[in-house]
Design an enzyme around this catalytic site. Structure first.
Site, PDB file in Angstrom:
ATOM      1  N   SER A 185       0.840  -1.192   0.000  1.00  8.05           N
ATOM      2  CA  SER A 185       0.000   0.000   0.000  1.00  8.05           C
ATOM      3  C   SER A 185       0.876   1.243   0.000  1.00  8.05           C
ATOM      4  O   SER A 185       1.870   1.322   0.725  1.00  8.05           O
ATOM      5  CB  SER A 185      -0.951  -0.013   1.196  1.00  8.05           C
ATOM      6  N   ASP A 240      -6.611  -1.302   6.846  1.00  8.71           N
ATOM      7  CA  ASP A 240      -7.348  -2.504   7.246  1.00  8.71           C
ATOM      8  C   ASP A 240      -8.489  -2.775   6.272  1.00  8.71           C
ATOM      9  O   ASP A 240      -8.793  -3.933   5.955  1.00  8.71           O
ATOM     10  CB  ASP A 240      -7.898  -2.339   8.662  1.00  8.71           C
TER      11      ASP A 240
END
Length: 315
Positions: A227, A259
């Protein structure tokens, strides 16, 4: 869709406080505050349940303040297999500066988890994952749990046919990836900084990030997702490499966006989707989560629309 199981060994009660322009060292008047059940695996579970997944959670909670967790799991239809111990689950404070679009985290220490408790969590996860499930292991390790403790846990889950997605960092991630064969997870999702820490060198651009991700794939992990914040994310397997990104979304809170990305990966894996759809779903979950506080997705039509808008580049 395969069942989804999440494991959170060091959960937290998240207290989010919104201020319009944080003044360091001064008095700040909060616009509002909100308390949510938190921790990586809990956040993943909440978003996966919103996607209509069949979700089970386990890990370790303090008996003294588990009310927010019990309520969340009941509302979302999540099967609660957490192990309760004496004491309180830690509280993490999130200061969301709505003027700057930034969040400051104050994370407190967690409970101490002994070998017996870890064995009970492993047994609960194994039972929930029997016959094959996507299992997400998320977050830091509490006091009492050695950095290499995830290796036998992953081996146990692999033994019942689970696909394990690990979202941890630092020493636990390094120890996990030093394993072989049945000790390795199916997928990992470090961010740019966590990947740099893992490989011990700067990774200034996509080329360097991809090379580091490929090293992990060559070690036996099937999927590496990196990410990269506003730059989206990289998705690397043995046969494919691609990036996915969406236009910048105005953020109410950045807490839990990573998340949510893991939840997008897990639900897509549970649906046996190809890599491009995994990538679209992952960045869509993350972008959609920016508009919500707590482990929640907005309406599914919005998430699906974001997935369709994702810019995919094959590398």
């Amino acid at each position: 869709m395969k069942p989804i199981v999440t494991i959170t060994l060091n959960p937290a009660v998240d207290l989010t406080i919104e201020v319009a322009g944080l003044v360091k060292g001064g008095v700040n008047r909060a616009e509002r505050s909100q308390t949510n059940a938190g921790g990586k695996g809990v956040n993943v579970a909440g978003c996966a349940a919103d996607w209509r997944g069949q979700v089970t959670v386990t890990g370790v909670l303090g008996r003294g303040n588990d009310g927010a967790f019990v309520e969340l799991f009941a509302v979302k239809g999540i099967s609660d297999k957490f192990i309760r111990v004496a004491g309180d689950t830690r509280t993490n404070i999130k200061i969301a500066d709505t003027a700057a679009g930034e969040t400051t985290d104050l994370n407190t220490p967690g409970l101490t988890v002994d070998a017996d408790c870890l064995a009970r969590v492993t047994a609960a996860a194994r039972e929930a994952a029997k016959g094959g499930a996507v299992v997400v292991i998320g977050g830091s390790l509490p006091a009492g749990v050695a950095p290499d403790a995830l290796r036998p846990l992953v081996a146990t889950l692999n033994g019942v046919g689970a696909d394990v997605v690990a979202d941890t960092s630092g020493a636990p991630l390094k120890a996990l990836l030093s394993g072989t064969g049945k000790e390795l997870p199916y997928a990992v999702k470090p961010n740019r900084h966590e990947l740099e820490e893992l490989v011990g060198r700067p990774l200034p651009d996509f080329k360097a990030l991809i090379a580091a991700a490929e090293e992990i794939v060559q070690g036996g992990v099937r999927l590496v997702v990196v990410s990269c914040g506003e730059d989206g994310a990289l998705f690397v397997t043995a046969g494919e490499k691609l990036s996915a990104r969406l236009p910048r979304v105005e953020a109410l809170s950045t807490v839990g966006a990573g998340d949510a990305m893991v939840a997008g990966i897990a639900t897509a894996l549970a649906e046996a989707k190809p890599l491009e759809i995994i990538a679209r779903q992952a960045v869509a979950f993350a972008a959609a989560k920016l508009r919500r506080i707590g482990p929640h997705l907005p309406e599914l039509a919005l998430v699906e629309a974001l997935a369709d808008q994702a810019e995919i580049t094959r590398l």
